[in-house]
Design a protein around this motif. Structure first.
Motif, PDB file in Angstrom:
ATOM      1  N   ARG B 131       0.839  -1.202   0.000  1.00 48.47           N
ATOM      2  CA  ARG B 131       0.000   0.000   0.000  1.00 48.47           C
ATOM      3  C   ARG B 131       0.877   1.255   0.000  1.00 48.47           C
ATOM      4  NH1 ARG B 131      -3.370  -3.392  -0.407  1.00 48.47           N
ATOM      5  NH2 ARG B 131      -2.467  -3.247  -2.461  1.00 48.47           N
ATOM      6  N   ASP B 134       1.912   1.842  -3.397  1.00 49.83           N
ATOM      7  CA  ASP B 134       0.785   2.333  -4.205  1.00 49.83           C
ATOM      8  C   ASP B 134       0.619   3.829  -4.019  1.00 49.83           C
ATOM      9  OD1 ASP B 134       0.277  -0.102  -5.197  1.00 49.83           O
ATOM     10  OD2 ASP B 134      -1.448  -0.553  -3.929  1.00 49.83           O
ATOM     11  N   ILE B 135       0.688   4.263  -2.751  1.00 47.92           N
ATOM     12  CA  ILE B 135       0.478   5.689  -2.480  1.00 47.92           C
ATOM     13  C   ILE B 135       1.613   6.510  -3.081  1.00 47.92           C
ATOM     14  CG2 ILE B 135       0.412   7.401  -0.630  1.00 47.92           C
ATOM     15  CD1 ILE B 135      -1.214   5.424   0.971  1.00 47.92           C
ATOM     16  N   ARG B 137       3.341   5.796  -5.613  1.00 42.17           N
ATOM     17  CA  ARG B 137       3.202   5.786  -7.066  1.00 42.17           C
ATOM     18  C   ARG B 137       2.089   6.726  -7.521  1.00 42.17           C
ATOM     19  NH1 ARG B 137       1.251   1.294  -9.529  1.00 42.17           N
ATOM     20  NH2 ARG B 137       0.982   0.489  -7.443  1.00 42.17           N
ATOM     21  N   ALA B 138       1.040   6.798  -6.688  1.00 37.07           N
ATOM     22  CA  ALA B 138      -0.113   7.595  -7.082  1.00 37.07           C
ATOM     23  C   ALA B 138       0.157   9.092  -6.957  1.00 37.07           C
ATOM     24  CB  ALA B 138      -1.320   7.213  -6.235  1.00 37.07           C
ATOM     25  N   LEU B 139       1.125   9.473  -6.141  1.00 35.50           N
ATOM     26  CA  LEU B 139       1.389  10.899  -5.932  1.00 35.50           C
ATOM     27  C   LEU B 139       2.089  11.488  -7.147  1.00 35.50           C
ATOM     28  CD1 LEU B 139       2.746  11.504  -2.351  1.00 35.50           C
ATOM     29  CD2 LEU B 139       0.926  12.736  -3.476  1.00 35.50           C
ATOM     30  N   PRO B 140       1.468  12.443  -7.829  1.00 34.06           N
ATOM     31  CA  PRO B 140       2.199  13.103  -8.908  1.00 34.06           C
ATOM     32  C   PRO B 140       3.373  13.903  -8.324  1.00 34.06           C
ATOM     33  CG  PRO B 140      -0.140  13.558  -9.045  1.00 34.06           C
ATOM     34  CD  PRO B 140       0.098  12.932  -7.723  1.00 34.06           C
ATOM     35  N   GLU B 141       4.501  13.904  -9.047  1.00 34.39           N
ATOM     36  CA  GLU B 141       5.698  14.565  -8.514  1.00 34.39           C
ATOM     37  C   GLU B 141       5.439  16.028  -8.180  1.00 34.39           C
ATOM     38  OE1 GLU B 141       5.868  13.217 -11.670  1.00 34.39           O
ATOM     39  OE2 GLU B 141       7.486  11.734 -11.729  1.00 34.39           O
ATOM     40  N   HIS B 166       8.303   9.263  -6.050  1.00 36.22           N
ATOM     41  CA  HIS B 166       7.466   8.617  -7.056  1.00 36.22           C
ATOM     42  C   HIS B 166       8.194   7.423  -7.674  1.00 36.22           C
ATOM     43  CE1 HIS B 166       4.466   8.238 -10.156  1.00 36.22           C
ATOM     44  NE2 HIS B 166       5.437   8.168 -11.038  1.00 36.22           N
TER      45      HIS B 166
END
Lengths: 435, 292
Positions: B131, B134-135, B137-141, B166
């Motif tokens: 998880r 996942d978080i 990865r989901a955060l845009p730079e 990221h």
């Protein structure tokens, strides 16, 4: 004979081992050297001077708490109460949160035995375990009277200004204004603003009212909440997903025919192949950033610009991938279709497309997810979608609770798209295997 | 009786088949219609909400590139000087990407080992690490970068941290997929001689997966160069920042913008080429070893 053979072999093995051992040590050493270079190139030693811990503190405390300002105009003795000091969060005259008692004397309970009283012309602050501070602001200054003893460092007093900062809240008195901040946990007015009749109503109350025909009004008040602008936020998220969707699908539609021109087995002419490939390289090489800038000049800020920027960049990526997929198709199926007398277009439709569809769709879905993130970024640059809201909230440098709200929404949005795309891809692969 | 049993199944099968084909065709037609409708509706909505319309802007599309190119060609002799001026910022952009990729890859290695079944140090914690990735990865730079710029001030460090964060999420997922295909035998062998977890990972797993790791990390580096240019545009250092300045000076200064465009374009193309050649060699080499 065999002796020398083994001897040379042993020597070879030894040199090989030495070389391997050297690389095993050289690799971390190179990385370490690079980090050392970065350490000085990025001026990390000087970072401590640039770090603004005060900013960090407001950022963190704002994300989980908010403050309510109680302000007294010292010339007219009028008292106004506003959440975060904003006009949108002002309590209507005559109303107040339960810790403020209005009247001739406004009594503000900051909790834990700290009480501020705004009298007609005297301000009193009972600080627990310290004593009572009084002040008579007016033309002669603040005229603060502190309890006897040394002045503690959380009080700063001068002729024209008194400021008392404790854990319970903050009191600032100047000649013209007296202001009390009280900190509370949570995100203020998230559901209803103060001008809504539903503010402060309990959840069961709301549900029962919703069933007696007020559902529309309740939703309307929530939807048009001026503080959090829920309708705008939902639109922005939709816009961001729209940008990703239009960009990805549009790129796939444009790239597919072009990919045929770049595939070895479909474009016999070298020149055409070369031209198509260089076109893809150009689209990909001119980064999304540059495309965004160029397109924003022509179309202005907005979701269309973002969608087109994604479309152009991804046409390059898709073109490259699709043409690779096309080069790997099985020629036998095409020949089979051809043997039934199919025309070229039919050959492509029934001989080629079914072979590459699973690969294509899985790549498109993968890009759809990653483009949701790109759309947020492009939105922040060109001004559209949730990226715009985020940058706007950051520029004010005080609505950090909104910033964290948007960040959470962005994470949820990207994870949702990731989940959708992953589920569809898995189903596609399974379906492809069943066929 | 005999005739019936021969005749009816084939006709049934044919009817069934035709029915199936027809139904499939209808489904596909409906799906296509929905897709086209969505595209058109989406395009119209996006057009409505854009500041300028698509058809109004279309003929202006080439005005800006033409302007920039025109100015650049007028001052062609100044371009080399601009290249020299902006070269340090280019290096900074590449360094941000490089340091972030390295940092992110190192974190990703640890995270991926911790979240792969069979390798994990604490098997119960696998979902937690997954998880977390996942978080990340989901955060845009850009989100992380903007927040960090506020606290740390402008410069390359916020961009580096944002991209590294990221990257560790994105690479962590890739790496853990690679790890799943690694043979556990060397790990068990090392365990039998009493190796610690980190020794098992470094000596037992890493040699198996290193070429794949490297290949993914190179691909990430390509992506991160683009990201680092974009972050420069919002206030982190590097060539993006210079581009923003050059753009804001407006007409008459576009030769600088053109020089930056060219530098950025050239860098991206060169890095893409080198990395794809290296990646080809890595996978090719791996294949050679496998056949040997």
């Amino acid at each position: 004979m065999t002796m020398t053979d083994t001897a040379t072999l042993k020597l070879q093995a030894d040199t090989l081992f030495t070389r391997k051992r050297l690389t095993a040590f050289a690799f971390p050493a190179v990385i370490l050297a690079y980090f050392a270079y970065i350490f000085f190139a990025f001026d990390i030693p000087g970072l401590s001077e640039r770090v603004d811990l005060e900013h960090g503190k407001t950022l963190v405390s704002d994300t989980y708490s908010y403050k309510t300002h109680v302000t007294r105009d010292n010339r007219t003795a009028e008292v106004s109460i506003a959440v975060e000091g904003e006009r949108k969060g002002t309590y209507p005259p005559g109303t107040a949160p339960d810790w403020v008692t209005l009247g001739d004397d406004t009594v503000i309970d900051l909790g834990r035995g700290n009480i501020v009283t705004f009298g007609p012309d005297i301000i009193r602050y009972n600080v627990k375990d310290y004593g009572t501070i009084t002040a008579r602001p007016g033309a002669n200054g603040v005229q603060a009277v502190l309890p006897d003893g040394p002045v503690p460092d959380w009080i700063s007093a001068s002729k024209n200004r008194l400021s008392v900062t404790t854990d319970a809240g903050r009191l600032t008195i100047t000649r013209n204004r007296t202001e009390v901040f009280r900190y509370s946990l949570g995100w203020e007015l998230f559901f209803f603003t103060l001008d809504s009749p539903y503010h402060g109503m309990s959840f069961p109350d709301l549900v029962s009212r919703a069933f007696t025909g007020e559902a529309g009004a309740i939703f309307g008040d929530f939807w048009h909440n001026k503080m959090w602008r829920h309708s705008d936020v939902v639109w922005a998220i939709f816009e961001t997903i729209l940008m990703a969707f239009l960009g990805t699908m549009g790129a796939a539609i444009v790239a597919l025919p072009l990919a045929f021109l770049a595939a070895k087995n479909f474009a016999p002419l070298m020149a055409i192949r070369f031209a198509a490939r260089r076109l893809f390289d150009f689209f990909r090489g001119v980064d999304a950033l540059i495309w965004t800038i160029i397109l924003a000049r022509a179309f202005g800020p907005g979701p269309l610009t973002g969608a087109l920027a994604i479309l152009i960049t991804d046409t390059g990526s898709f073109g490259k991938m699709f043409s690779e997929a096309l080069e790997n198709v099985d020629a036998k199926q095409i020949e089979g279709i051809q043997s039934t007398g199919a025309k070229p277009l039919q050959r492509y439709r029934f001989g080629v497309i079914p072979q590459i569809t699973p690969v294509l769709l899985s790549q498109i879905l993968y890009f759809l997810e990653s483009n949701t993130r790109s759309a947020t970024i492009i939105g922040a640059i060109t001004g559209g979608g949730i990226g715009l809201l985020l940058t706007q909230a950051m520029i004010t440098q005080k609505d950090w609770e909104e910033v964290s709200y948007y960040i959470i929404l962005i994470i949820l949005m990207v994870m949702l798209m990731d989940w959708i795309s992953g589920t569809l891809r898995r189903r596609l692969i399974k379906g492809g295997a069943a066929d | 009786m005999a005739e019936l049993s021969v005749h009816s199944p084939t006709s049934d099968i044919r009817a069934d088949y035709m029915d199936l084909t027809r139904r499939k065709r209808v489904y596909n037609g409906v799906l296509l219609a929905i897709f086209v409708a969505l595209m058109v509706a989406g395009f119209i909505t996006a057009d409505d909400r854009n500041a300028g319309g698509f058809w109004d802007g279309l003929h202006r599309l080439f005005d800006f590139p033409a302007e920039v190119l025109g100015e650049a060609s007028e001052k062609l002799s100044e371009l080399p000087a601009h290249f020299v001026t902006f070269f340090p910022s280019l290096i900074e952009t590449v360094n941000i990407a490089g340091a972030a990729t390295l940092l992110g890859a190192l974190c990703a290695i640890v995270l991926s080992m911790l979240s792969t079944r069979g390798l994990a140090r604490w098997p119960r914690m696998i979902p937690v690490f997954r998880r977390a990735m996942d978080i990340m990865r989901a955060l845009p730079e850009i989100v992380v970068a903007l927040v960090l710029i506020f606290v740390l001030g402008g410069g390359p460090v916020p961009a580096m941290i944002a991209i590294a964060l990221h990257t560790s999420g994105a690479l962590g997922k890739m790496f853990s997929e690679v790890n799943e295909n690694a043979s556990l035998k060397p790990v068990e062998g090392l365990q039998s001689v009493g190796a610690s977890w980190s020794q098992r990972m470094i000596l037992g797993v890493m040699p198996q997966v290193a070429p794949n790791y490297l290949s993914y990390a190179l691909l990430r580096f390509e992506i991160n160069i683009r990201a680092s240019a974009i972050l420069g545009f919002v206030g982190a250092g590097g060539i993006g920042y210079d581009l923003k300045n050059a753009m804001s000076w407006g007409q008459g200064q576009y030769d600088e913008a053109a020089a930056i465009f060219l530098l950025l374009f050239g860098t991206i193309v060169v890095v893409d080429q080198i990395s794809s050649a290296l990646r080809n060699r890595l996978t090719h080499g791996a294949r050679l070893e496998a056949t040997l």
